[in-house]
Structure formats: C-alpha cells, structure tokens
Design an enzyme around this catalytic site. Structure first.
Site, short mmCIF file in Angstrom:
data_model
loop_
_atom_site.label_atom_id
_atom_site.label_comp_id
_atom_site.label_asym_id
_atom_site.label_seq_id
_atom_site.Cartn_x
_atom_site.Cartn_y
_atom_site.Cartn_z
N GLU A 111 2.57 -8.01 -1.88
CA GLU A 111 1.27 -8.56 -1.45
C GLU A 111 1.15 -10.07 -1.63
O GLU A 111 0.57 -10.76 -0.80
CB GLU A 111 0.13 -7.87 -2.21
CG GLU A 111 -0.20 -6.48 -1.71
CD GLU A 111 0.66 -5.38 -2.34
OE1 GLU A 111 1.69 -5.72 -2.98
OE2 GLU A 111 0.30 -4.21 -2.20
N GLY A 133 0.82 -1.20 0.00
CA GLY A 133 0.00 0.00 0.00
C GLY A 133 0.86 1.26 0.00
O GLY A 133 0.44 2.30 -0.52
#
Ligand code: NAI
Length: 650
Positions: free
Chosen positions: A123, A100
């Site tokens: 991720e 993020g």
C-alpha cells in the site's frame, strides 16, 4: 460471469474469486464475498476454502476505486464477517496475495500457500496503508519486526519466507487445492482456530519505535505513508483491537484522499501506460535468447549482466583480449555482488555467468539477432562500429546504440538499412535501474521498435519512447536544469545549498553530489565539443569548466564540487572561491537563495524543458516525462513528477 462463485462439495464450501486479470477487490468482488459468507453460514459445511482463479489469489484493491468515496460493502466489514464465520475459512493462496488480498487471507482462520505465491502489503507504494485491519492482524501472525518490514517497505515476500515468519501455516507443495482440502478437513475435526484479531501479539524483541521512525523518515524522503503505517503498527502494539482498527481506518481514509496518494496513483498508471508506440508496433520482435554487446565498460558490462540474469546468452566484444578479460571480470564481480546482497541465488549467478562469451572479432556476433553497442561516447568510434556491424551482420539483425547524447540518425546513415537501427539508452547500473529510453530514429522500423519493447519486457524495465535530440528526454531535461543550477551559483547560491534544497524536496541526492559521483569529465568534453556552435549572446557559466581545469573531476580525483579528503563530502573553499570570482566576472551581485526559491526554479526549468520536449514530439506524453524523471533521475516518486506537478498547479 460472477466475480465470486460459491460451491458446496464433499461437506466443504468452495469460494473462488474470479475477476481477471488479477482478481482485484473491486466492489463486485467485495459484494460477492459478503454474499458467500451469508450463503455458507446457512449451508451444511464443515469448513470453507477460499481461493483465486488464474494466476493471482487477489493482487490488491481496484486502484481506480481508491481516491473515490468508498462504496459498500466495505472491506473491513467483509473481513469481519469472514473471521466471525462459525466454521474455519482456509485461504488457499494460489498466487499473488497483495494489499487487500493479503488482508483477506489474514482474516481467514488459516492459510496455505503455493510455493510460487507472493505475499505483501504494498500500500505505501501508492501512498496509503492497509485499511481493513491489516496492520492489526499482521503482528498477531508474524513478529512485530517482520510486520514493520512488510508494511513500511511495501516489498512482497515469497511463500517460504511467509511460512517461516508465520504469515502462512503450510505450503501446498503439490496440488494446492487438494492440500487445502486436507487442511480444511483437519481443522474441521480439530476445531476452528481463533481468528487473528482474537490472538495475542506474536512475542518478539521490544521495538524502539522512535529509532524506527527516525530511520524510516530518512528513507522515505518526505513521503508520509510509510510513517503512518509505522504509527498504525505502534497502535496495534499498544491499544485495544477496536481502537487500533478504528485508528487504522481513519489513517487509511485520509491518506487515500491525500495529494501524496493521488501523485503515486498517477505514477502507477503512468508507468503502466509508458512506451505506447512499442505496444502498438505490429511486428515480430527479434529473438532475444542470444544478444551481442559491444564494449564491456561500465554500461556494456551492466547491460550484459542484465541480459544474463534474464536468461539470455551474451556475446561481448571488446577491443582486445585484455579488455575482454577485464569486461568478463566486471560482469562476474557485478553478479557476485548481487549474490552477496541476496538479490539472486548463487546457482542463478553461476548459470548466468556461464552464458557469457567474450570475443574481439565482430564475426562472433553473427548469430545474435540483436546487438547493443556501448563503446566510448564518440561519434567517430561509434560510426566505425556500426559500419563494421553492417558489413558483418545478417540483414534481419537489429542494431542498437546505448549513446547518451549522440544523433541516432547520423549513426543509422552508416548502414544500408537504417530501419534496423534504434537507440536503447540504459541507465547506470544497467542491471538495476528500471528505466529504458527506446530511441526512435527517423528511419527506425516497427521490428526494431518491437524488439526494444520485447527487451524491456524481458529485462523487466519500463520502456519510454524518445525521439532524437541532444540527450533524448532525460539527459536533455537534466542538462537544462544543471545549466540553470550553475546560473544560480553565479547569482549567489552554493553547491551544498542547492543539494540540500533538492534533498529536502525528496531527491535521493543533489545534482552536485551526483556529478561528483559520476565524474565531471564527460560533460566537460561535451561542452568543449559544443563550444564552437555556441551563440556569442548565449549565457554560459564557466564554473564547471574551471573546476575541471583545476583537476576537480569528482570523487575519483578526491575533489569535485566538494572536497573528499575526509572521505565525506565537505564544502570546498576552492570551489566557493571560483564561484565568487565567476559571479564578479559576470557582473552579478550575489544574493541569498532560500530552499524554496531553489526548488521552484529547478522545477520551472524542468517543466519548461519538458514542454519543449513534448512540443517537439521527442516524448509521447507528459506522463512519459514524469516516468523518465522519477525512474531515471531520482525525482521523488511521491510528488508525481514535474509535469504532473505543473498540471496540479494550474
Ligand atoms: P566506458 O568507458 O566505461 O566503457 C566503454 C568500453 O567500450 C570500454 O571498455 C572500451 O574498451 C570499449 N570499446 C571502445 N571502443 C570499442 C570498440 N571499437 N570495440 C569494442 N569495444 C570498444 O564507458 P561507459 O560509461 O560504459 O559508456 C558507454 C556508452 O554508454 C557511451 O555511449 C555512454 O554515453 C553511454 N551511457 C553511459 C552511461 C553512464 O552512466 N556511464 C549511462 C547511459 C549511457
């Protein structure tokens, strides 16, 4: 203290994310960014610099929030608000920009990075994909080939590579914030650059998506997140931005709630929680700038390499000058291979090798506060080594053994102060494998344990504390399921069927291919040593012994569980014959095993032995056992480990 501070100075807006330790993007940070956008929209600023306090820009999402229902403000909305700001937002990437965090940076209109920054989208390592437009923005900043590499591997890149690929626009060589200020003023003057989503895809060679998927399917061994990441990039290449964004979010949300992501989150926390006793050992560890290693074979050379690459001086002892020279060459070759692979810079390799000294006299070890023994796996030889060490080494030196199976308590008996003895069980290749079993003997003291912990930290390994038993945690569990696999052979399975089932489950290799690679002789010697202690009623499969007696010792003899005459592993009729004879001798009617039956049985054996290891206090926790099996024995990470699977099945 606010997680996000906003300041207006010199006609510029300053937004600083300050959420120690790594500025994770929890709810409060998202809210802070959301408010910052609103505040600065109404302020008289010409541009905005967004940066992180401390050593990270933003190291990623708050992993504890993943797997729960997302709460507002959602990151995609925050990023859209940044991208829509009327004045340019410049991400000043001061350190880690991961997950993020990199998505935030990509939503800004320009990026400047400190040379030490690391950028990536990891991720897939926790079973998800970027969920806030990362897969749609990225190929508008870098080529699709680079985007595929970044997103599907999860591996971060350095600032220089990020600059070359287009992921960042500039490097801030000196004072990052001063340079970001200059960049902000430039952009304020020249006009706000288009946000990534308004840009075209970066031009590049066409992608063969099917070939990419096929390659990735092979590499990811059953994990779905990398394939979903690829699918998301394919949509970004093909669909309108809104469609690609919605598709990415949908994939992200179902993956975040998937079993795979839950398992990977478990492993993430289990790895960070491993080695509790080391964290609690209240003692000053031995200085590790100079370490002694005895024995420069496969393991000793690997351990020396790991230490040298971490910056320590190493004194390596071998039996004679010729063996010392061979050991030195082995280390040099290993380092050269790492340089060739691009894993380390040539200059780093050279300086590492320059820190290696070899000798044949134990007296040369006197100024080493830690000595690690890696000689033959033979109690007599090892006891002699420790007796000599005890005579030569200063009283405060810590002495460790890399034994795979032998009794650390018996070795400790050879010394006047057994509190300074411990096991440090590395895995091969020792400079690569992440696991370190720190074996605590009955008398091992806090300083020895603290030293094990400090060594793991220095070498960036994951330490797990193990008690003394035959094989500690990992080898004991592996010996148990290896034995059970041989019982399955006796009952009707064949080696290639067991290996195929294991690979189908997600192991990198099956147990027989592994044995052929490492050689069958060490385990054979061990079985012979133990034979006199075996109870007559104990079930014992003679298949592996018969293979060894027939000279089938693995790849090194051109044949083992498989034949290697062609260079590839092939089913060996001789082995099938031996197996069938042994079935008959044991009075068993051979039956067909399905892949599922094979896996169920292997898992059950691992879990049963794991429970015993826990009950006996050999492992500190079930999570530690999962960490050992995943990082040391190829258990598929995305399944969470045998103990985790048992818990989920309850
Ligand atoms: P190796 O046979 O490759 O190397 C042993 C080395 O020790 C040889 O170079 C030998 O010359 C030297 N040596 C023997 N006696 C010595 C003495 N008295 N003084 C100085 N040097 C001496 O064996 P390997 O595979 O490196 O194993 C070493 C130890 O590491 C064993 O205890 C083994 O169980 C353990 N281990 C092995 C692993 C593997 O995958 N090979 C993994 C983890 C532990």
């Amino acid at each position: 203290m606010a997680e996000v501070t906003v300041d207006v100075r010199d006609g510029l807006g300053w937004v600083t994310i300050d959420n120690p330790p790594v500025n994770a993007l929890g709810r409060a940070v998202r809210q802070g960014l959301w408010d910052a956008v609103a505040t600065l929209r109404d302020a008289d600023v010409r541009a905005v610099v967004l940066t992180g306090a401390g050593r990270a820009f933003v190291a990623g999402a708050d992993i504890r929030e993943l797997g729960q229902t997302p709460v507002e403000p959602y990151l995609p909305d925050v990023l859209a608000a940044i991208a829509d700001a009327p004045v340019p937002w410049i991400a000043a990437i001061n350190g880690l920009a991961l997950g993020g965090g990199l998505e935030v940076a990509m939503a800004c209109h320009a990026r400047i990075a400190a040379p030490s920054a690391k950028l990536g989208l990891p991720e897939v390592n926790i079973g998800i994909i970027p969920g806030s437009g990362g897969t749609v923005r990225l190929p508008r900043l870098v080529s699709m080939a680079t985007a595929i590499k970044l997103v599907t591997s999860g591996k971060p890149i350095g600032a220089q590579e990020a600059l070359e690929s287009g992921l960042v626009d500039r490097l801030g060589e000196g004072d990052l914030l001063a340079e970001a200020t200059a960049m902000a003023k430039d952009l304020a003057a020249s006009g706000r650059p288009e946000p990534a989503l308004a840009r075209d895809l970066v031009a590049g060679d066409p992608i063969d998506w099917d070939a990419q998927a096929a390659q990735l399917r092979k590499r990811s061994r059953g994990a779905v997140a990398p394939l979903e990441a690829l699918a998301s990039l394919k949509c970004a290449a093909r669909d309108p931005v809104e469609v690609a964004l919605a598709g990415e979010r949908e994939r992200f949300l179902w993956l975040a709630a998937s079993e795979e992501a839950a398992a990977l989150r478990h492993v993430f926390f289990a790895e960070r929680g491993a080695g509790q006793a080391l964290k609690q050992a209240e003692a000053v560890p031995a200085d590790l700038s100079r370490v002694g290693v005895i024995g420069g074979g496969t393991m000793g050379a690997g351990i020396a390499t790991a230490l040298l690459l971490a910056g320590s001086y190493v004194c390596l002892i071998e039996r004679d000058d010729a063996a010392a020279q061979t050991a030195k060459t082995r280390v040099a070759d290993t380092i050269a291979a790492s340089v060739k692979r691009g894993a380390i810079a040539a200059t780093k390799g050279e300086s590492a090798l320059a820190r290696l000294g070899t000798d044949t006299e134990y007296a040369a070890l006197r100024d080493c506060p830690l000595v690690i023994e890696a000689v033959f796996e033979d109690m007599g030889v090892k006891r002699e080594v420790f007796t000599k060490l005890d005579a030569v080494m200063p009283a405060e030196a810590i002495l460790a053994t890399n034994t795979s199976y032998l009794d650390v308590n018996l070795l400790a008996e050879t010394t006047k102060d057994p509190s300074r003895i411990l096991g440090l069980h590395f895995f091969s290749p020792a400079h690569v494998m992440k696991l370190l079993e720190v074996v605590r003997g009955e008398a091992t003291g806090a300083r020895a344990l603290a030293t094990g912990g400090a060594l793991a930290k220095l070498l960036r390994k994951i330490p797990v504390v193990a008690g003394v038993c035959d094989g500690f945690i990992g080898n004991r569990i592996m010996a148990a399921y290896r034995r059970d696999c041989e019982f399955m052979l006796e009952e009707g399975a064949l080696p290639h069927q067991i290996d195929a089932a294991m690979q189908g489950f997600g192991f990198a290799m099956g147990i027989y291919a592994v044995q052929d690679m490492s050689g069958l002789d060490i385990a054979w010697a061990q079985r012979r040593a133990r034979a006199p202690h075996r109870a007559p009623e104990e079930r014992y499969a003679h298949i592996a012994d018969r293979l060894c007696e027939a000279g089938r010792l693995g790849r090194k003899t051109g044949k083992g569980w498989y034949d290697y005459a062609s260079g590839e592993a092939e089913v060996a009729p001789e082995v099938t014959g031996i197996i069938e004879e042994e079935s008959a001798k044991a009075g068993r009617t051979r039956k067909v095993f399905t892949e599922q039956e094979i896996i169920t049985r292997i898992l059950a054996t691992m879990q049963r032995e794991g429970q015993a290891v826990l009950r006996e206090g050999i492992a500190e926790s079930a999570d530690d056992i999962d960490v050992v099996m995943i990082t040391g024995y190829g258990f598929p990470r995305h399944k969470g480990g045998p103990m985790y699977m048992a818990r989920c099945a309850d």
